[in-house]
Design a protein around this motif. Structure first.
Motif, PDB file in Angstrom:
ATOM      1  N   LEU A  42       0.824  -1.201   0.000  1.00 15.31           N
ATOM      2  CA  LEU A  42       0.000   0.000   0.000  1.00 15.31           C
ATOM      3  C   LEU A  42       0.861   1.255   0.000  1.00 15.31           C
ATOM      4  CD1 LEU A  42      -2.711   1.528   0.365  1.00 15.31           C
ATOM      5  CD2 LEU A  42      -2.386   1.259   2.824  1.00 15.31           C
ATOM      6  N   LEU A  43       1.942   1.249   0.768  1.00 15.29           N
ATOM      7  CA  LEU A  43       2.746   2.458   0.883  1.00 15.29           C
ATOM      8  C   LEU A  43       3.508   2.770  -0.397  1.00 15.29           C
ATOM      9  CD1 LEU A  43       2.016   2.118   3.895  1.00 15.29           C
ATOM     10  CD2 LEU A  43       4.283   2.974   4.431  1.00 15.29           C
ATOM     11  N   THR A  44       3.902   1.735  -1.133  1.00 16.01           N
ATOM     12  CA  THR A  44       4.630   1.963  -2.378  1.00 16.01           C
ATOM     13  C   THR A  44       3.733   2.590  -3.434  1.00 16.01           C
ATOM     14  OG1 THR A  44       6.072   0.070  -1.937  1.00 16.01           O
ATOM     15  CG2 THR A  44       5.948   0.839  -4.212  1.00 16.01           C
ATOM     16  N   GLY A  45       2.479   2.167  -3.493  1.00 20.80           N
ATOM     17  CA  GLY A  45       1.627   2.536  -4.611  1.00 20.80           C
ATOM     18  C   GLY A  45       0.668   3.684  -4.377  1.00 20.80           C
ATOM     19  N   THR A  46       0.679   4.274  -3.174  1.00 25.62           N
ATOM     20  CA  THR A  46      -0.276   5.345  -2.884  1.00 25.62           C
ATOM     21  C   THR A  46       0.393   6.406  -1.995  1.00 25.62           C
ATOM     22  OG1 THR A  46      -1.134   4.474  -0.783  1.00 25.62           O
ATOM     23  CG2 THR A  46      -2.101   3.571  -2.807  1.00 25.62           C
ATOM     24  N   ASN A  47      -0.392   7.404  -1.620  1.00 30.10           N
ATOM     25  CA  ASN A  47       0.092   8.415  -0.673  1.00 30.10           C
ATOM     26  C   ASN A  47      -0.308   8.071   0.756  1.00 30.10           C
ATOM     27  OD1 ASN A  47      -2.645   8.863  -0.953  1.00 30.10           O
ATOM     28  ND2 ASN A  47      -2.480  11.102  -0.877  1.00 30.10           N
ATOM     29  N   ALA A  48      -0.479   6.774   1.041  1.00 27.26           N
ATOM     30  CA  ALA A  48      -0.933   6.337   2.362  1.00 27.26           C
ATOM     31  C   ALA A  48       0.014   6.770   3.474  1.00 27.26           C
ATOM     32  CB  ALA A  48      -1.118   4.828   2.386  1.00 27.26           C
ATOM     33  N   ARG A  49       1.319   6.680   3.233  1.00 24.94           N
ATOM     34  CA  ARG A  49       2.265   7.075   4.278  1.00 24.94           C
ATOM     35  C   ARG A  49       2.060   8.529   4.682  1.00 24.94           C
ATOM     36  NH1 ARG A  49       6.384  10.147   4.421  1.00 24.94           N
ATOM     37  NH2 ARG A  49       6.458  10.347   2.159  1.00 24.94           N
ATOM     38  N   LEU A  50       1.914   9.393   3.692  1.00 26.77           N
ATOM     39  CA  LEU A  50       1.712  10.818   3.978  1.00 26.77           C
ATOM     40  C   LEU A  50       0.413  11.032   4.739  1.00 26.77           C
ATOM     41  CD1 LEU A  50       2.547  13.779   3.586  1.00 26.77           C
ATOM     42  CD2 LEU A  50       1.328  13.729   1.391  1.00 26.77           C
ATOM     43  N   ILE A  51      -0.645  10.351   4.329  1.00 25.99           N
ATOM     44  CA  ILE A  51      -1.936  10.516   4.992  1.00 25.99           C
ATOM     45  C   ILE A  51      -1.879  10.005   6.429  1.00 25.99           C
ATOM     46  CG2 ILE A  51      -4.318   9.637   5.009  1.00 25.99           C
ATOM     47  CD1 ILE A  51      -4.333   9.989   1.986  1.00 25.99           C
ATOM     48  N   LEU A  52      -1.272   8.853   6.636  1.00 27.21           N
ATOM     49  CA  LEU A  52      -1.142   8.327   7.994  1.00 27.21           C
ATOM     50  C   LEU A  52      -0.372   9.303   8.879  1.00 27.21           C
ATOM     51  CD1 LEU A  52      -0.334   4.603   7.159  1.00 27.21           C
ATOM     52  CD2 LEU A  52      -2.394   5.409   8.302  1.00 27.21           C
ATOM     53  N   GLN A  53       0.702   9.841   8.360  1.00 29.78           N
ATOM     54  CA  GLN A  53       1.492  10.787   9.148  1.00 29.78           C
ATOM     55  C   GLN A  53       0.714  12.071   9.407  1.00 29.78           C
ATOM     56  OE1 GLN A  53       5.233  11.206   7.080  1.00 29.78           O
ATOM     57  NE2 GLN A  53       6.089   9.389   8.050  1.00 29.78           N
ATOM     58  N   ASN A  54       0.001  12.569   8.398  1.00 23.63           N
ATOM     59  CA  ASN A  54      -0.792  13.791   8.582  1.00 23.63           C
ATOM     60  C   ASN A  54      -1.863  13.612   9.658  1.00 23.63           C
ATOM     61  OD1 ASN A  54       0.665  15.067   6.604  1.00 23.63           O
ATOM     62  ND2 ASN A  54      -0.916  14.922   5.036  1.00 23.63           N
ATOM     63  N   MET A  55      -2.380  12.389   9.766  1.00 25.81           N
ATOM     64  CA  MET A  55      -3.445  12.116  10.725  1.00 25.81           C
ATOM     65  C   MET A  55      -2.913  11.734  12.103  1.00 25.81           C
ATOM     66  SD  MET A  55      -6.048  10.044   8.187  1.00 25.81           S
ATOM     67  CE  MET A  55      -7.285   9.787   9.447  1.00 25.81           C
ATOM     68  N   GLY A  56      -1.603  11.686  12.243  1.00 27.14           N
ATOM     69  CA  GLY A  56      -1.021  11.345  13.535  1.00 27.14           C
ATOM     70  C   GLY A  56      -1.062   9.864  13.856  1.00 27.14           C
ATOM     71  N   ILE A  57      -1.210   9.018  12.848  1.00 22.72           N
ATOM     72  CA  ILE A  57      -1.262   7.572  13.058  1.00 22.72           C
ATOM     73  C   ILE A  57       0.154   7.024  13.186  1.00 22.72           C
ATOM     74  CG2 ILE A  57      -1.993   5.353  12.097  1.00 22.72           C
ATOM     75  CD1 ILE A  57      -4.315   7.204  12.897  1.00 22.72           C
ATOM     76  N   ARG A  58       0.390   6.257  14.237  1.00 28.95           N
ATOM     77  CA  ARG A  58       1.683   5.611  14.438  1.00 28.95           C
ATOM     78  C   ARG A  58       1.569   4.095  14.561  1.00 28.95           C
ATOM     79  NH1 ARG A  58       4.646   7.840  11.987  1.00 28.95           N
ATOM     80  NH2 ARG A  58       6.170   6.375  12.793  1.00 28.95           N
ATOM     81  N   LYS A  59       0.339   3.601  14.757  1.00 26.39           N
ATOM     82  CA  LYS A  59       0.124   2.164  14.939  1.00 26.39           C
ATOM     83  C   LYS A  59      -0.937   1.712  13.952  1.00 26.39           C
ATOM     84  CE  LYS A  59       0.897   3.041  19.835  1.00 26.39           C
ATOM     85  NZ  LYS A  59       0.226   3.180  21.150  1.00 26.39           N
ATOM     86  N   VAL A  60      -0.670   0.610  13.251  1.00 27.78           N
ATOM     87  CA  VAL A  60      -1.593   0.127  12.225  1.00 27.78           C
ATOM     88  C   VAL A  60      -1.919  -1.337  12.482  1.00 27.78           C
ATOM     89  CG1 VAL A  60      -2.014  -0.150   9.763  1.00 27.78           C
ATOM     90  CG2 VAL A  60      -0.570   1.746  10.567  1.00 27.78           C
TER      91      VAL A  60
END
Length: 222
Positions: free
Chosen positions: A139-157
């Motif tokens: 997911l992280l390679t193919g989308t902007n998921a990493r940026l969105i998770l970081q913007n939302m303050g997510i650290r645990k998945v």
């Protein structure tokens, strides 16, 4: 199972037990990966239907109902819920990664508007829950998921979905490399066979994630 001692590979035989896990709603997301209609669809080939029936049975009887319960409890506790699905933007699939263009079982042409690419009816997003479309295993390679998770303050998945040895493993490894804490819910995941499923969990457990059951994971959520 006991998540602190189960799914130990050669590398972690005899290693100390990990610390207790606490998942706080403010910095935790549940991610459901690729539980799409195409994978529950029967083939025109009777032999293939027999071959894949154990996988489909696990999906119907274990993975889908357990994941639905995970989402229900996460939403009730205020944990962010997200989805990923394999879906290309071009009808001819030109935008797919090489791994999804190669001939063979992994060849996937799933335009984003097709019925086959849709999430299964039992696991649909609610409200403004995010659905990522990806043309890669990770997911992280193919989308902007990493940026969105970081913007939302997510650290645990917390990760659920299919296939354990493919998109789940690739996504978990990418999350770990980006310094997210990851929990893989064993009975909310499946591979083509139970042997592949169990083997992959042993490989990724304690290095890239912690593997736990649904019941254990629900207890982690504060």
């Amino acid at each position: 199972m006991n998540w602190k001692t189960s799914y130990r590979s050669f590398y972690y035989e005899g290693a100390p037990e990990p610390e207790d896990i606490v998942l706080t709603p403010e910095d935790t997301a549940v991610l459901v990966v690729d539980i799409q209609s195409i994978y529950l669809k029967e083939s025109d080939d009777p032999a293939q239907n027999v071959r894949w029936e154990p996988f489909r049975q696990r999906m119907r009887e274990v993975v889908i109902p357990n994941t639905a319960r995970l989402l229900e409890q996460a939403r009730a506790k205020g944990v962010e819920v997200m989805f990923a699905r394999i879906a290309c933007l071009k009808e001819n699939g030109r935008d797919r990664s090489l791994s999804q263009k190669k001939p063979g079982w992994n060849y996937l042409l799933l335009p984003k508007g097709s019925a086959d690419s849709a999430l299964v009816p039992e696991l649909q997003p609610m409200g403004d829950e995010i659905v990522f479309c990806k043309t890669t295993d990770s997911l992280l390679t193919g989308t902007n998921a990493r940026l969105i998770l970081q913007n939302m303050g997510i650290r645990k998945v917390v990760v659920a979905g299919i296939f354990t040895d493919q998109c789940i493993s690739s996504t978990v490894r990418s999350l770990a490399d980006e310094s997210f804490d990851v929990v893989v819910v064993e009975d909310c995941c499946a591979a083509a066979t139970k042997e592949l499923h169990d083997h992959e969990l042993e490989i990724i457990n304690m290095i890239y994630c912690q593997v736990a059951s649904l019941e254990e994971t629900l207890a982690f959520i504060a």
